[in-house]
Design an enzyme around this catalytic site. Structure first.
Site, PDB file in Angstrom:
ATOM      1  N   SER A  19       0.931  -1.166   0.019  1.00 50.58           N
ATOM      2  CA  SER A  19      -0.074   0.051   0.004  1.00 50.58           C
ATOM      3  C   SER A  19       0.905   1.190   0.152  1.00 50.58           C
ATOM      4  CB  SER A  19      -1.016   0.126   1.268  1.00 50.58           C
ATOM      5  OG  SER A  19      -1.675   1.196   1.402  1.00 50.58           O
ATOM      6  N   SER A  43       8.240 -12.584  -4.524  1.00 51.90           N
ATOM      7  CA  SER A  43       7.220 -11.823  -3.959  1.00 51.90           C
ATOM      8  C   SER A  43       6.208 -11.406  -5.102  1.00 51.90           C
ATOM      9  CB  SER A  43       7.911 -10.378  -3.569  1.00 51.90           C
ATOM     10  OG  SER A  43       6.825  -9.518  -3.531  1.00 51.90           O
ATOM     11  N   HIS A 100       5.989   4.520   9.656  1.00 53.42           N
ATOM     12  CA  HIS A 100       5.269   4.484  11.025  1.00 53.42           C
ATOM     13  C   HIS A 100       6.384   4.080  12.277  1.00 53.42           C
ATOM     14  CE1 HIS A 100       2.200   3.542  14.014  1.00 53.42           C
ATOM     15  NE2 HIS A 100       2.136   2.094  13.841  1.00 53.42           N
ATOM     16  N   ASP A 182      -1.111   7.467  16.385  1.00 50.55           N
ATOM     17  CA  ASP A 182      -1.586   6.906  15.396  1.00 50.55           C
ATOM     18  C   ASP A 182      -2.446   5.339  15.814  1.00 50.55           C
ATOM     19  OD1 ASP A 182      -1.588   6.219  12.460  1.00 50.55           O
ATOM     20  OD2 ASP A 182      -0.862   4.286  13.067  1.00 50.55           O
ATOM     21  N   GLU A 218     -29.383   3.971   7.054  1.00 46.66           N
ATOM     22  CA  GLU A 218     -29.235   5.102   8.230  1.00 46.66           C
ATOM     23  C   GLU A 218     -27.819   4.993   9.131  1.00 46.66           C
ATOM     24  OE1 GLU A 218     -31.066   7.561   8.593  1.00 46.66           O
ATOM     25  OE2 GLU A 218     -32.712   6.917   7.325  1.00 46.66           O
TER      26      GLU A 218
END
EC number: 1.1.1.86
Length: 325
Positions: A19, A43, A100, A182, A218
């Site tokens: 990602s 991979s 991160h 995070d 809703e």
């Protein structure tokens, strides 16, 4: 982009092509940077990256002689990849980046003193970072410096952020702050909190005998409409855009749902993140082969809300399926 000059002439490597990996790689490639992607042999992303015109090498080979290495494999995979393929191949004075702070903050990776360590965390999922970039826009990025032996690590981090995020904006932080906020945001609000709130609302209406399709619209479908208004205008303008009935209900009912007990639980969640308990539990989960997570995925994939939601999405997106694949 003059802000990218600090990266020009440097050998850049991105480890991983998932990602965030593909977004960082392709955004910087489009801006003329010389990048290599490091992947495991076999991979499934290898062919995909090559089709996009990206140079691909085995991780150890991609890291050797690289000036800047951005580590973008999943958090749980990073320690082993670092130990087996990265640590001994990083040259002295190289810059090691993360999107991160998890493994640095919780000391699952302890970089050698010979390398600079920084973070660039675009504030959006990788596919959105890429899509927004392709439309000529960008996303803000958090940046942080953990280890600066060369004296210019901040400049390298900012240049990377300006490239990936297309100069929208940089917010300086620390590895500790980014990691803890995070994780908390994901668990208590964005993922765990919001999905459980929608699920509870849906269940309450269905158990009371209301039509599941109406309940879905809703409590789930219309969430995006409200969030879009908050995203674009803030709380006050969102409330100005809804009916007086909805606004009044907002004020009198919101605190009945998010109670003092809820806020106390949020503090406990944050405490477990700060003291490392959540990190320990997550690492234990990875070592058991994601047994708990696989069970939860199975449970939710077979749930009533998913069954109804699938039908409703087909209705709403009929005729525009290509935009919602």
């Amino acid at each position: 982009m003059t802000e990218l000059k600090v990266l020009e002439g440097k050998k850049l490597t991105v480890i991983g092509y998932g990602s965030q990996g593909h977004a960082h790689t392709l955004n910087l490639k489009d801006l003329g940077m010389d990048l290599t992607v490091g992947l495991r042999e076999g991979s499934k992303s290898w062919e995909e990256a090559e089709k996009a015109g990206v140079k691909v090498k085995k991780i150890s080979e991609a890291v050797k002689d690289a000036d800047v290495v951005m580590f973008l494999t999943p958090d749980e995979a990073q320690p082993a990849v670092y130990e087996n393929h990265v640590k001994d191949n990083l040259k002295e004075g190289a810059y090691l980046g993360f999107a991160h702070g998890f493994n640095i903050h919780y000391k699952k990776i302890v970089p050698a003193g010979k390398v600079n360590v920084f973070m660039v965390a675009p504030k959006g999922p990788g596919h959105m970072v890429r899509e927004i970039f392709e439309k000529g826009h960008g996303v803000p990025c958090l940046t942080a410096v953990y280890q600066d032996i060369s004296g210019d690590t901040k400049e390298v981090a900012d240049a990377w952020a300006n490239g990936v995020g297309r100069k929208v904006g940089i917010i300086e932080t620390t590895f500790k702050e980014e990691t803890e906020t995070d994780l908390f945001g994901e668990q208590a609000v964005l993922c765990g909190g919001v999905t459980e709130l929608m699920q509870a609302g849906f269940d309450t209406l269905v158990e009371a005998g209301y039509n599941p399709e109406v309940a879905y619209f809703e409590c789930v479908h219309e969430m995006k409409l409200i969030i879009d208004m908050v995203y674009e205008k803030g709380f006050a303008k969102m409330r100005d855009s809804i009916s007086n009935t909805a606004e009044y209900g907002d004020y009198v009912t919101g605190k009945k749902i998010i109670t003092d007990k809820t806020r106390e639980t949020m503090k406990q969640v944050l405490g477990d993140i700060q003291n490392g308990q959540f990190a320990k539990e997550f690492i234990d989960e990875t070592e058991t082969g994601y047994k708990f997570m696989k069970g939860e995925r199975s449970k939710y994939s077979d749930s009533k809300i998913e069954e109804v939601g699938s039908k409703m999405r087909q209705m709403v997106f009929k005729g525009s399926a290509k935009n919602h694949m």
